[in-house]
Design a protein around this motif. Structure first.
Motif, PDB file in Angstrom:
ATOM      1  N   THR A 103       0.830  -1.203   0.000  1.00 47.39           N
ATOM      2  CA  THR A 103       0.000   0.000   0.000  1.00 47.39           C
ATOM      3  C   THR A 103       0.864   1.252   0.000  1.00 47.39           C
ATOM      4  OG1 THR A 103      -1.742  -1.183   1.183  1.00 47.39           O
ATOM      5  CG2 THR A 103      -1.836   1.225   1.204  1.00 47.39           C
ATOM      6  N   ASP A 104       1.860   1.279   0.879  1.00 43.17           N
ATOM      7  CA  ASP A 104       2.760   2.430   0.908  1.00 43.17           C
ATOM      8  C   ASP A 104       3.515   2.566  -0.410  1.00 43.17           C
ATOM      9  OD1 ASP A 104       1.998   2.936   3.504  1.00 43.17           O
ATOM     10  OD2 ASP A 104       4.050   3.164   4.249  1.00 43.17           O
ATOM     11  N   ALA A 105       3.963   1.442  -0.960  1.00 41.51           N
ATOM     12  CA  ALA A 105       4.732   1.494  -2.204  1.00 41.51           C
ATOM     13  C   ALA A 105       3.903   2.066  -3.340  1.00 41.51           C
ATOM     14  CB  ALA A 105       5.241   0.103  -2.568  1.00 41.51           C
ATOM     15  N   ALA A 106       2.612   1.739  -3.367  1.00 44.77           N
ATOM     16  CA  ALA A 106       1.746   2.310  -4.406  1.00 44.77           C
ATOM     17  C   ALA A 106       1.683   3.819  -4.286  1.00 44.77           C
ATOM     18  CB  ALA A 106       0.344   1.700  -4.301  1.00 44.77           C
ATOM     19  N   HIS A 107       1.652   4.328  -3.063  1.00 44.11           N
ATOM     20  CA  HIS A 107       1.683   5.781  -2.875  1.00 44.11           C
ATOM     21  C   HIS A 107       3.018   6.362  -3.341  1.00 44.11           C
ATOM     22  CE1 HIS A 107      -2.122   6.507  -0.895  1.00 44.11           C
ATOM     23  NE2 HIS A 107      -1.908   5.527  -0.043  1.00 44.11           N
ATOM     24  N   LEU A 108       4.110   5.690  -3.008  1.00 45.16           N
ATOM     25  CA  LEU A 108       5.430   6.199  -3.391  1.00 45.16           C
ATOM     26  C   LEU A 108       5.590   6.307  -4.900  1.00 45.16           C
ATOM     27  CD1 LEU A 108       7.740   4.298  -0.868  1.00 45.16           C
ATOM     28  CD2 LEU A 108       7.358   6.772  -0.961  1.00 45.16           C
ATOM     29  N   LYS A 109       4.918   5.431  -5.638  1.00 41.94           N
ATOM     30  CA  LYS A 109       5.025   5.470  -7.101  1.00 41.94           C
ATOM     31  C   LYS A 109       4.074   6.488  -7.733  1.00 41.94           C
ATOM     32  CE  LYS A 109       4.578   0.927  -7.431  1.00 41.94           C
ATOM     33  NZ  LYS A 109       4.485  -0.439  -8.010  1.00 41.94           N
ATOM     34  N   ASP A 110       3.161   7.018  -6.953  1.00 43.05           N
ATOM     35  CA  ASP A 110       2.159   7.949  -7.473  1.00 43.05           C
ATOM     36  C   ASP A 110       2.765   9.353  -7.575  1.00 43.05           C
ATOM     37  OD1 ASP A 110       0.020   9.557  -8.069  1.00 43.05           O
ATOM     38  OD2 ASP A 110      -1.152   9.040  -6.290  1.00 43.05           O
ATOM     39  N   PRO A 111       2.871   9.932  -8.771  1.00 41.36           N
ATOM     40  CA  PRO A 111       3.475  11.266  -8.880  1.00 41.36           C
ATOM     41  C   PRO A 111       2.698  12.346  -8.131  1.00 41.36           C
ATOM     42  CG  PRO A 111       2.579  10.551 -10.999  1.00 41.36           C
ATOM     43  CD  PRO A 111       2.544   9.362 -10.095  1.00 41.36           C
ATOM     44  N   THR A 112       1.386  12.181  -7.979  1.00 44.22           N
ATOM     45  CA  THR A 112       0.624  13.168  -7.216  1.00 44.22           C
ATOM     46  C   THR A 112       0.994  13.097  -5.744  1.00 44.22           C
ATOM     47  OG1 THR A 112      -1.214  13.022  -8.770  1.00 44.22           O
ATOM     48  CG2 THR A 112      -1.691  13.961  -6.624  1.00 44.22           C
ATOM     49  N   PHE A 113       1.161  11.895  -5.214  1.00 43.42           N
ATOM     50  CA  PHE A 113       1.595  11.733  -3.825  1.00 43.42           C
ATOM     51  C   PHE A 113       2.962  12.379  -3.626  1.00 43.42           C
ATOM     52  CE2 PHE A 113       3.820   9.419  -0.482  1.00 43.42           C
ATOM     53  CZ  PHE A 113       2.885   9.374   0.542  1.00 43.42           C
ATOM     54  N   PHE A 127      -2.772  12.376 -13.928  1.00 45.98           N
ATOM     55  CA  PHE A 127      -1.402  12.492 -13.414  1.00 45.98           C
ATOM     56  C   PHE A 127      -1.218  11.408 -12.361  1.00 45.98           C
ATOM     57  CE2 PHE A 127       1.915  14.888 -10.928  1.00 45.98           C
ATOM     58  CZ  PHE A 127       2.838  15.013 -11.942  1.00 45.98           C
ATOM     59  N   ASP A 128      -0.925  10.187 -12.803  1.00 45.31           N
ATOM     60  CA  ASP A 128      -0.837   9.082 -11.855  1.00 45.31           C
ATOM     61  C   ASP A 128       0.222   8.085 -12.281  1.00 45.31           C
ATOM     62  OD1 ASP A 128      -2.001   7.253 -13.759  1.00 45.31           O
ATOM     63  OD2 ASP A 128      -3.992   7.936 -13.167  1.00 45.31           O
ATOM     64  N   ALA A 129       0.432   7.065 -11.434  1.00 42.81           N
ATOM     65  CA  ALA A 129       1.504   6.106 -11.670  1.00 42.81           C
ATOM     66  C   ALA A 129       1.283   5.269 -12.921  1.00 42.81           C
ATOM     67  CB  ALA A 129       1.655   5.197 -10.454  1.00 42.81           C
ATOM     68  N   GLY A 130       0.037   5.157 -13.368  1.00 44.71           N
ATOM     69  CA  GLY A 130      -0.229   4.397 -14.575  1.00 44.71           C
ATOM     70  C   GLY A 130       0.384   4.996 -15.821  1.00 44.71           C
ATOM     71  N   LEU A 166       8.352  13.568 -15.118  1.00 47.70           N
ATOM     72  CA  LEU A 166       7.028  14.180 -15.109  1.00 47.70           C
ATOM     73  C   LEU A 166       6.606  14.781 -16.450  1.00 47.70           C
ATOM     74  CD1 LEU A 166       6.869  15.684 -11.521  1.00 47.70           C
ATOM     75  CD2 LEU A 166       6.406  13.373 -12.331  1.00 47.70           C
ATOM     76  N   PRO A 167       7.493  15.409 -17.242  1.00 43.29           N
ATOM     77  CA  PRO A 167       7.041  15.891 -18.559  1.00 43.29           C
ATOM     78  C   PRO A 167       6.568  14.777 -19.478  1.00 43.29           C
ATOM     79  CG  PRO A 167       9.078  16.987 -17.917  1.00 43.29           C
ATOM     80  CD  PRO A 167       8.860  15.875 -16.930  1.00 43.29           C
ATOM     81  N   ARG A 168       7.001  13.548 -19.228  1.00 40.23           N
ATOM     82  CA  ARG A 168       6.541  12.422 -20.038  1.00 40.23           C
ATOM     83  C   ARG A 168       5.337  11.726 -19.400  1.00 40.23           C
ATOM     84  NH1 ARG A 168      10.844   8.362 -21.287  1.00 40.23           N
ATOM     85  NH2 ARG A 168       9.649   7.914 -23.167  1.00 40.23           N
ATOM     86  N   VAL A 169       5.017  12.042 -18.165  1.00 35.20           N
ATOM     87  CA  VAL A 169       3.799  11.531 -17.550  1.00 35.20           C
ATOM     88  C   VAL A 169       2.604  12.282 -18.115  1.00 35.20           C
ATOM     89  CG1 VAL A 169       2.531  11.285 -15.376  1.00 35.20           C
ATOM     90  CG2 VAL A 169       4.980  10.787 -15.452  1.00 35.20           C
ATOM     91  N   ASN A 170       2.682  13.596 -18.075  1.00 33.72           N
ATOM     92  CA  ASN A 170       1.667  14.448 -18.699  1.00 33.72           C
ATOM     93  C   ASN A 170       2.331  15.774 -19.039  1.00 33.72           C
ATOM     94  OD1 ASN A 170      -0.469  16.184 -19.362  1.00 33.72           O
ATOM     95  ND2 ASN A 170      -1.866  15.201 -17.938  1.00 33.72           N
ATOM     96  N   PRO A 171       2.608  16.031 -20.318  1.00 33.47           N
ATOM     97  CA  PRO A 171       3.348  17.242 -20.688  1.00 33.47           C
ATOM     98  C   PRO A 171       2.610  18.542 -20.390  1.00 33.47           C
ATOM     99  CG  PRO A 171       3.331  15.637 -22.487  1.00 33.47           C
ATOM    100  CD  PRO A 171       2.338  15.169 -21.487  1.00 33.47           C
ATOM    101  N   ALA A 172       1.284  18.498 -20.215  1.00 33.27           N
ATOM    102  CA  ALA A 172       0.466  19.690 -19.953  1.00 33.27           C
ATOM    103  C   ALA A 172       0.558  20.721 -21.081  1.00 33.27           C
ATOM    104  CB  ALA A 172       0.851  20.345 -18.618  1.00 33.27           C
ATOM    105  N   ASP A 173       0.937  20.272 -22.271  1.00 29.07           N
ATOM    106  CA  ASP A 173       1.052  21.201 -23.400  1.00 29.07           C
ATOM    107  C   ASP A 173       0.558  20.567 -24.701  1.00 29.07           C
ATOM    108  OD1 ASP A 173       3.039  19.386 -23.989  1.00 29.07           O
ATOM    109  OD2 ASP A 173       4.646  20.851 -24.188  1.00 29.07           O
ATOM    110  N   LEU A 174      -0.389  19.619 -24.601  1.00 34.66           N
ATOM    111  CA  LEU A 174      -0.828  18.934 -25.809  1.00 34.66           C
ATOM    112  C   LEU A 174      -1.600  19.845 -26.751  1.00 34.66           C
ATOM    113  CD1 LEU A 174      -1.771  15.364 -24.581  1.00 34.66           C
ATOM    114  CD2 LEU A 174       0.421  16.309 -25.282  1.00 34.66           C
ATOM    115  N   VAL A 175      -2.075  20.987 -26.258  1.00 36.39           N
ATOM    116  CA  VAL A 175      -2.681  21.976 -27.151  1.00 36.39           C
ATOM    117  C   VAL A 175      -1.675  22.410 -28.215  1.00 36.39           C
ATOM    118  CG1 VAL A 175      -3.487  24.379 -27.253  1.00 36.39           C
ATOM    119  CG2 VAL A 175      -4.460  22.797 -25.571  1.00 36.39           C
ATOM    120  N   VAL A 176      -0.387  22.387 -27.868  1.00 36.75           N
ATOM    121  CA  VAL A 176       0.646  22.772 -28.841  1.00 36.75           C
ATOM    122  C   VAL A 176       0.641  21.804 -30.022  1.00 36.75           C
ATOM    123  CG1 VAL A 176       3.116  23.105 -29.203  1.00 36.75           C
ATOM    124  CG2 VAL A 176       2.054  23.845 -27.055  1.00 36.75           C
TER     125      VAL A 176
END
Length: 668
Positions: free
Chosen positions: A265-275, A411-414, A433-443
């Motif tokens: 359970t803790d490890a799943a949190h550690l892998k979560d970028p939001t956590f 924005f998650d570990a998946g 993190l830029p490869r998790v979700n670049p937040a610039d796909l409008v570009v």
């Protein structure tokens, strides 16, 4: 050279490839040096000025800025200018661009294929100029990372500079233990008598208070945002190398053991970028609390990034950017008091910014040109990370025919990318993190629409529910879902109603994303399934096409729509949906499965069009689709402009909304 002598040193590299590059400088520290050495970076986005105290922090690399730079010569110039009036010498030692591969050999070998930023503290501190007493304190050629980190902090820290040392680890025990504990070395005049020194000398005074503030902030944040029952293991004392005052007796020191990596359970949190993001923010809050309590001043926390942006033409012929505030109040940052607007012609190279005290600003792109924008929030506590990127292609009239909607917020570990790590003999997932979700796909959509000659507006998907939003000027909506999935809802029930009304009024809808059908059809409600089938014209045949190779059909015949990272995609896309439909096919995966169809409302793709690596292919697809789906639309945009009231100066320009240039302001 002496300050004020007019001396200048300049370097302009020939970069072998385009990309994000860190810019670093180094100097030989000396008491006779200036306290304000002026470095100037000239890049395609403009000029950035930074000042460094060269009396301290010498003989190592100091980060100046991180920039997107095109390949070739003439795209970057770094200058050191002796234009100060405070006296002292200016020392021009070295400039470094980027990171590169590891160059350090330890214990007789160098890991093959390892990049510098992946190295542990022993190799990294040696590379960064530390003496052997830091990375090899016992003289046996095999220092340890924990010992090296604390010794590095003491070596790099100038005498008298106010500083703290904070490190964080993951924990391990019996696979059943959970929670967070923060350690210090025990002792120190601020520690209670029940916390005696664990080393041969007590902790630097302030260590207990620092550990207490950080632990409290972490528990508050994790319980509020992730797990209400998260175990508070309180403070611990130990003579661990990270907090040992014999290694670092110059500053308060604390060590966070954030969670147990041997507990599932803790490890799943550690892998979560939001956590991890929330935990990082909490540690910053703890440091701020420590200094505020020590100094008897109110704590001030940097704000969260702005969110829910729109960038649209107005009936008055203007282009207006507006946004909403991120969350504020514990465990988040404080509310913003002003905002910094940054603009770009390509969504990668960002210009000098301007500030405003309004939540909107008027931009002035020329007709038939693209402009991208993002926003940072500021207050007395600092400056936020940037917002999601929005874009616009200025219409020749006052209305753009296309609205691009950014619907990729996940924005998650998946989404963590994986890659081979030959030096440890396995495949690892990366917190890149830029490869998790670049937040610039409008570009990516903007590049395609621009090259195809179509004017467009853009907005975050949350703004589709604004009660005053008028969709009637638009002939088509392009919904960018990326890898948005069931956890965050690709298209909510309320958004479905708005889109259905838009389609019923004659608008065309293009939706693309790798998990849309998984969410709406495989996991969705009856209403979700009906929207997928009746509006998008698609149901899910399979959850994963197992390929990123796609070829266009029908109006897209001959267009290579492949979206793998080897094809130039900005991020790795997983689980593209296989489409089942009776509608005409627009694209097929390698092997023949259906990837996209022309449905009753427009077009649907089971993979992100915005991930297609080739800009030319994206542009062909966008142009052909819009011509077929909205044949009456004028690509360049049209519509008469309403003359603005001269008594009304317009958004972002009146009282309280003055633009303030930010030349020389450190936005790091």
């Amino acid at each position: 050279v002496a300050q004020g002598s007019g001396g200048i040193a300049t370097w302009s590299p020939d970069l072998p490839e385009a990309g994000m590059f860190g810019v670093y400088v180094s100097w030989d520290a000396d008491p006779g040096n200036t306290s304000a050495a002026h470095y100037r970076i000239t890049h395609p986005g403009g000029v950035i000025d930074r000042w460094f105290d060269q009396r301290v922090h010498g003989s190592t690399w100091q980060h100046v800025e991180t920039l997107w730079l095109p390949a070739g010569a003439g795209n970057l110039t770094v200058s050191l200018i002796a234009d100060g009036s405070g006296g002292g010498m200016v020392n021009a030692d070295a400039v470094r661009i980027g990171g590169g591969d590891n160059l350090v050999t330890r214990s007789g070998e160098r890991p093959p294929g390892a990049r510098l930023w992946e190295m542990g503290a022993v190799a990294y501190t040696q590379f960064n100029g530390a003496p052997s007493s830091v990375y090899d304190p016992f003289g046996n050629g095999d220092g340890t990372d924990p010992t090296t980190r604390s010794r590095w902090a003491a070596w790099e820290h100038p005498s008298g500079e106010d500083a703290v040392y904070l490190s964080w680890h993951s924990n391990a025990a019996s696979s059943t233990a959970r929670g967070t504990i923060t350690y210090f070395a025990g002792g120190g005049s601020d520690a209670p008598s029940s916390e005696p020194a664990e080393c041969s000398q007590g902790a630097v005074t302030g260590s207990y208070s620092l550990a207490r503030s950080v632990q409290d902030a972490l528990i508050e944040t994790i319980r509020a945002n992730h797990d209400a029952g998260w175990q508070d293991r309180d403070l611990g004392t130990a003579c661990f190398a990270e907090v040992n005052p014999n290694h670092n007796d110059e500053m308060p020191s604390a060590l966070v053991e954030l969670a147990f990596h041997d507990n599932a359970t803790d490890a799943a949190h550690l892998k979560d970028p939001t956590f991890r993001l929330d935990a990082s923010r909490a540690m910053v809050r703890g440091i701020v609390d420590y200094f505020a309590d020590r100094d008897g001043v109110p704590a001030a926390y940097a704000p969260e990034p702005p969110r829910h942006l729109t960038l649209r033409h107005t009936v008055a012929g203007e282009v207006v950017l507006d946004w909403q505030d991120g969350e504020s109040g514990a465990p988040f940052g404080d509310a913003p008091t002003a905002w910094i607007v940054e603009t770009s012609a390509d969504g990668r190279v960002w210009s000098e910014a301007f500030s405003t005290t309004d939540r909107e600003a008027t931009l002035t792109p020329a007709a038939a040109t693209v402009q991208y924008a993002r926003v940072r929030a500021t207050n007395d506590g600092g400056t936020s990370f940037p917002s999601e990127v929005m874009g616009v292609r200025r219409a020749e009239g006052c209305t753009a025919p296309v609205l691009v909607i950014g619907g990729f917020d996940r924005f998650d570990a998946g989404l963590l990318p994986s890659r081979a790590a030959p030096y440890i003999g396995t495949v690892v997932t990366m917190q890149d993190l830029p490869r998790v979700n670049p937040a610039d796909l409008v570009v990516a959509a903007g590049e395609a629409l621009d090259q195809a000659g179509w004017a467009f507006d853009a907005m975050s998907d949350e703004r589709l529910l604004d009660p005053d939003l008028d969709l009637s000027p638009y002939a088509a909506i392009w919904w960018i879902a990326g890898e948005e999935s069931s956890g965050t809802s690709t298209i909510t029930a309320d958004q479905q109603q708005v889109l259905s009304a838009f389609v019923d009024a004659g608008g065309a809808l293009v939706v693309s994303g790798a998990e849309v059908l998984w969410d709406l059809d495989a996991q969705g409600s009856a209403a979700d399934k009906a929207f997928a089938e009746e509006v998008l014209g698609a149901t899910m045949a399979a959850d994963d096409a197992g390929t990123s190779t796609v070829a266009g059909e029908g109006v897209l015949a001959g267009v290579d729509l492949s979206f793998g990272t080897s094809d130039g995609a900005r991020w790795p896309v997983e689980y593209p949906d296989v489409v089942a439909s009776t509608s005409p096919v627009l694209a097929r995966y390698a092997g023949g499965d259906v990837a996209g169809v022309r449905g009753p409302a427009g077009a649907f793709f089971g993979f992100p069009l915005e991930a297609v690596g080739s800009v030319a292919a994206r542009s062909q697809a966008a142009g052909r689709l819009l011509t077929a789906l909205a044949p009456e639309a004028v690509a360049a945009g049209e519509g008469g402009c309403e003359v603005p009231d001269p008594e009304d100066p317009g958004p972002g320009q009146g009282e309280g909304g003055e633009r303030t240039p930010l030349s020389g302001v450190d936005l790091a």
